[in-house]
Design a protein around this motif. Structure first.
Motif, mmCIF file in Angstrom:
data_model
loop_
_atom_site.group_PDB
_atom_site.id
_atom_site.type_symbol
_atom_site.label_atom_id
_atom_site.label_comp_id
_atom_site.label_asym_id
_atom_site.label_seq_id
_atom_site.Cartn_x
_atom_site.Cartn_y
_atom_site.Cartn_z
ATOM 1 N N GLU A 174 0.793 -1.225 -0.004
ATOM 2 C CA GLU A 174 -0.084 -0.039 -0.094
ATOM 3 C C GLU A 174 0.889 1.513 0.114
ATOM 4 N N ARG A 175 2.001 1.175 1.032
ATOM 5 C CA ARG A 175 2.769 2.480 0.833
ATOM 6 C C ARG A 175 3.390 2.578 -0.669
ATOM 7 N N ALA A 176 4.085 1.463 -1.215
ATOM 8 C CA ALA A 176 4.848 1.519 -2.307
ATOM 9 C C ALA A 176 3.736 2.033 -3.520
ATOM 10 N N LEU A 177 2.621 1.521 -3.496
ATOM 11 C CA LEU A 177 1.688 2.016 -4.435
ATOM 12 C C LEU A 177 1.350 3.621 -4.174
ATOM 13 N N ALA A 178 1.204 3.988 -3.112
ATOM 14 C CA ALA A 178 0.602 5.526 -2.821
ATOM 15 C C ALA A 178 2.078 6.122 -3.423
ATOM 16 N N ALA A 179 3.481 5.845 -2.956
ATOM 17 C CA ALA A 179 4.521 6.492 -3.454
ATOM 18 C C ALA A 179 4.812 6.472 -4.901
ATOM 19 N N MET A 180 4.426 5.409 -5.670
ATOM 20 C CA MET A 180 4.564 5.454 -6.915
ATOM 21 C C MET A 180 3.558 6.115 -7.734
ATOM 22 N N SER A 181 2.474 6.240 -7.260
ATOM 23 C CA SER A 181 1.530 7.209 -7.865
ATOM 24 C C SER A 181 1.379 8.541 -7.516
ATOM 25 N N LYS A 210 -4.391 17.915 -6.181
ATOM 26 C CA LYS A 210 -4.767 18.405 -5.064
ATOM 27 C C LYS A 210 -5.255 17.566 -3.974
ATOM 28 N N GLN A 211 -5.598 16.240 -4.413
ATOM 29 C CA GLN A 211 -5.919 15.213 -3.211
ATOM 30 C C GLN A 211 -5.121 13.985 -3.636
ATOM 31 N N PRO A 212 -3.892 14.071 -3.081
ATOM 32 C CA PRO A 212 -2.933 12.757 -3.621
ATOM 33 C C PRO A 212 -3.568 11.499 -2.968
ATOM 34 N N LEU A 213 -3.432 10.394 -3.734
ATOM 35 C CA LEU A 213 -3.689 9.183 -3.026
ATOM 36 C C LEU A 213 -2.777 8.751 -1.691
ATOM 37 N N SER A 214 -3.408 8.408 -0.611
ATOM 38 C CA SER A 214 -2.805 8.203 0.606
ATOM 39 C C SER A 214 -2.671 6.856 0.829
ATOM 40 N N TYR A 215 -1.737 5.877 1.608
ATOM 41 C CA TYR A 215 -1.814 4.550 1.614
ATOM 42 C C TYR A 215 -2.875 4.329 2.531
ATOM 43 N N ARG A 216 -3.239 5.142 3.273
ATOM 44 C CA ARG A 216 -4.691 4.979 4.056
ATOM 45 C C ARG A 216 -5.769 5.028 3.244
ATOM 46 N N ASP A 217 -5.933 5.662 2.134
ATOM 47 C CA ASP A 217 -7.071 5.604 1.160
ATOM 48 C C ASP A 217 -7.203 4.318 0.410
ATOM 49 N N ILE A 218 -5.836 3.896 0.190
ATOM 50 C CA ILE A 218 -5.661 2.412 -0.653
ATOM 51 C C ILE A 218 -6.153 1.201 0.492
ATOM 52 N N ALA A 219 -5.666 1.278 1.656
ATOM 53 C CA ALA A 219 -6.352 0.308 2.562
ATOM 54 C C ALA A 219 -7.616 0.286 2.993
ATOM 55 N N ILE A 258 3.872 12.676 4.021
ATOM 56 C CA ILE A 258 4.215 11.427 5.029
ATOM 57 C C ILE A 258 3.013 10.539 4.897
ATOM 58 N N HIS A 259 1.812 10.660 4.273
ATOM 59 C CA HIS A 259 0.532 9.913 4.188
ATOM 60 C C HIS A 259 0.479 9.059 2.970
ATOM 61 N N CYS A 260 1.600 9.789 1.855
ATOM 62 C CA CYS A 260 1.638 9.145 0.468
ATOM 63 C C CYS A 260 3.072 8.504 0.529
ATOM 64 N N ASN A 261 3.791 8.340 1.531
ATOM 65 C CA ASN A 261 5.159 7.665 1.559
ATOM 66 C C ASN A 261 6.177 8.372 0.481
ATOM 67 N N ALA A 262 5.851 9.486 0.054
ATOM 68 C CA ALA A 262 6.741 10.361 -0.728
ATOM 69 C C ALA A 262 7.766 11.038 -0.593
ATOM 70 N N VAL A 263 8.959 10.935 -0.548
ATOM 71 C CA VAL A 263 10.085 11.582 -0.152
ATOM 72 C C VAL A 263 10.939 12.027 -1.370
ATOM 73 N N SER A 264 11.492 13.109 -1.384
ATOM 74 C CA SER A 264 12.298 13.501 -2.368
ATOM 75 C C SER A 264 13.074 15.013 -2.136
ATOM 76 N N GLU A 265 13.765 15.325 -3.247
ATOM 77 C CA GLU A 265 14.432 16.607 -2.923
ATOM 78 C C GLU A 265 13.379 17.601 -2.692
ATOM 79 N N LEU A 266 13.577 18.625 -1.843
ATOM 80 C CA LEU A 266 12.668 19.668 -1.500
ATOM 81 C C LEU A 266 12.575 20.646 -2.568
ATOM 82 N N SER A 267 13.806 20.877 -3.315
ATOM 83 C CA SER A 267 13.613 22.070 -4.425
ATOM 84 C C SER A 267 12.747 21.449 -5.392
ATOM 85 N N GLU A 268 11.932 20.046 -5.517
ATOM 86 C CA GLU A 268 11.410 19.711 -6.550
ATOM 87 C C GLU A 268 9.932 20.070 -6.269
ATOM 88 N N TYR A 269 9.634 20.758 -5.034
ATOM 89 C CA TYR A 269 8.526 21.083 -4.787
ATOM 90 C C TYR A 269 8.160 22.391 -4.360
#
Length: 472
Positions: free
Chosen positions: A252-259, A265-274, A461-472
């Motif tokens: 679930e975390r991997a799916l949220a991160a990959m998508s 505006k409302q990204p898919l979280s791993y809680r949504d998937i669960a 945190i709820h989408c398991n997405a981690v990346s460079e700060l400058s990208e957002y």
């Protein structure tokens, strides 16, 4: 009745003739196979002399930059009679009966093991012969000689990264690796996939024990999963030992991160998937697309809880062999988390000694398999007693061995967590929370061969997405 042992000269010599023939046939099918096995087996390890001559010739042809085929090998060693069959006919038979090149490393190991067994047998035979003359002499001389001969066999299965070498050889290895990396021929390790962190640390290098530590709620598993995915995306094999979550939760975390997309505006979280019931058609499409990409990654999840470090090591060896059969290479082992690794019972009740044994074994595993081991770890409550709750090395729990054995220690801190859980928020707190809600601080607290310092990263945190700060 006193039974005399069978004379050593009549004992059948251990051999792996079918493995010798299988390996040679695999090389005839694909010349690249020889590069995968030369670090495992030498020509002298072959029991059948003609097989040893063929393998030696294959190595020479490869070193000369020539293609390996039956014709060249036959010309090199001659087409003599082998007892009713010529060398040329024998090579043709090897080629025709070869099964699959993916088994080549296993064949090579079987050949090597048989060779080491013959060495053991020879050492035992020589020792018996030397001590059967009837003359009583100092046994320590015989014992020392036997130890030296047996040590050759005992260390034969040791990975190249653990064998004794001279300082001259070690420095030459460093130069060769540096030049290969400069020319782009090898990677120095699996990347974290976050440029600022990779620049500070040079990535997850083979043989390293890397500790990723934080208090509950700081995002240890979030970052651990994100880094594992990044390494796998870069083509590095990852073995994720989840002692806390089942594989579906990590899925679930991997799916949220990959998508995840910052444009949503409302990204898919791993809680949504669960939860599942509120998913839209677009969410389902995004998950299915993400799953197709995840299925291609060389990442395996071990979801059994209550494993000892010995059990983890045994399964990691099996996973490395499995990946090698697929033409992949295990580069990273992730253990989530250190506090859930089951102690052996040797130091039952003494948590300090238990943890010392575990972290020491993790470091040995990293060196033995020549992989990076990323260990997630809980910090002690001492951080909660300070006004500045950012982690320091002394916050590592229960034992100084974690700090001692680790090549790198990274501490995680999310100010947003403490602001969200503050009992009475002020307007200033609300402004600070808005500014830092998607920021995670990675503090490099220790690095044996590099600087310490802080890297601020983007973290949904709820989408398991981690990346460079400058990208957002």
């Amino acid at each position: 009745m006193n039974m005399r042992p069978e004379p050593a000269e009549f004992i059948e010599q251990p051999h792996a003739l079918s493995a010798e023939q299988g390996l040679l046939g695999a090389i005839l099918h694909n010349s690249d196979v020889i590069d995968r096995v030369r670090g495992i087996v030498d020509p002298e390890d072959f029991h059948e002399q003609v097989n040893a001559a063929i393998f030696r010739t294959m190595c020479e042809r490869r070193d000369a930059g020539e293609n390996i085929d039956g014709r060249l090998v036959r010309i090199a060693i001659g087409d003599q009679d082998l007892g009713g069959i010529t060398v040329g006919e024998y090579l043709a038979r090897l080629y025709a009966h070869a099964t699959t090149v993916s088994n080549a490393p296993d064949y090579a190991r079987a050949i090597r093991h048989a060779a080491m067994m013959r060495k053991l047998l020879a050492a035992a035979r020589d020792a018996v012969a030397a001590m059967s003359s009837g003359a009583v002499q100092d046994p320590s001389r015989y014992a020392a000689q036997m130890i030296e001969e047996l040590d050759v066999v005992a260390t034969s299965g040791t990975h190249e990264s653990l064998k004794r070498v001279s300082l001259g050889s070690a420095s030459q290895q460093a130069i060769d690796a540096a030049l290969a990396a400069r020319e782009g021929r090898i990677d120095r390790g699996a990347p974290y996939g976050i440029p600022s962190l990779d620049r500070m640390t040079l990535g997850m290098r083979p043989g390293q024990m890397i500790v990723l530590a934080g208090r509950p709620g700081m995002g240890k598993t979030t970052v651990g999963v994100a880094l594992a995915l990044n390494a796998a995306k870069a083509g590095h094999g990852v073995y994720f030992v989840s002692l806390e979550m089942v594989a579906q939760e990590l899925g679930e975390r991997a799916l949220a991160a990959m998508s995840f997309s910052p444009r949503d505006k409302q990204p898919l979280s791993y809680r949504d998937i669960a939860k599942g019931k509120d998913l839209t058609d677009a969410d389902v499409w995004a998950m299915q697309d993400a799953q197709k990409r995840l299925a291609k990654l060389p990442l395996t999840i071990e979801q059994q809880s209550g494993l000892t470090i010995s059990q983890i090591a045994a399964r990691a060896r099996q996973e490395r062999a499995s990946m090698e059969r697929k033409g992949q290479r295990l580069s990273v082992i992730v253990i989530d988390h250190l506090g859930l690794v089951k102690p052996t019972g040797r130091y039952s009740g003494n948590r300090v000694q238990e943890l010392t044994e575990i972290t020491g074994a993790i470091k040995v595993l990293a060196k033995e398999l020549n992989v990076a081991v990323l260990v997630l770890s809980q910090l002690s409550r001492e951080a909660e007693k300070r006004d500045d709750k950012r982690p320091v090395l002394s916050d590592l729990r229960d034992s100084g061995s974690t700090e001692q054995d680790a090549d790198m220690v990274m501490g995680l801190f999310r100010e947003a967590y403490y602001l969200e859980h503050k009992s009475s928020q002020t307007p200033e707190d609300a402004m600070k929370l808005e500014a830092c809600k998607d920021i995670i601080e990675v503090e490099v607290l220790k690095q044996r061969q590099g600087p310490t310092g802080r890297v601020n990263l983007f973290c949904a945190i709820h989408c398991n997405a981690v990346s460079e700060l400058s990208e957002y």
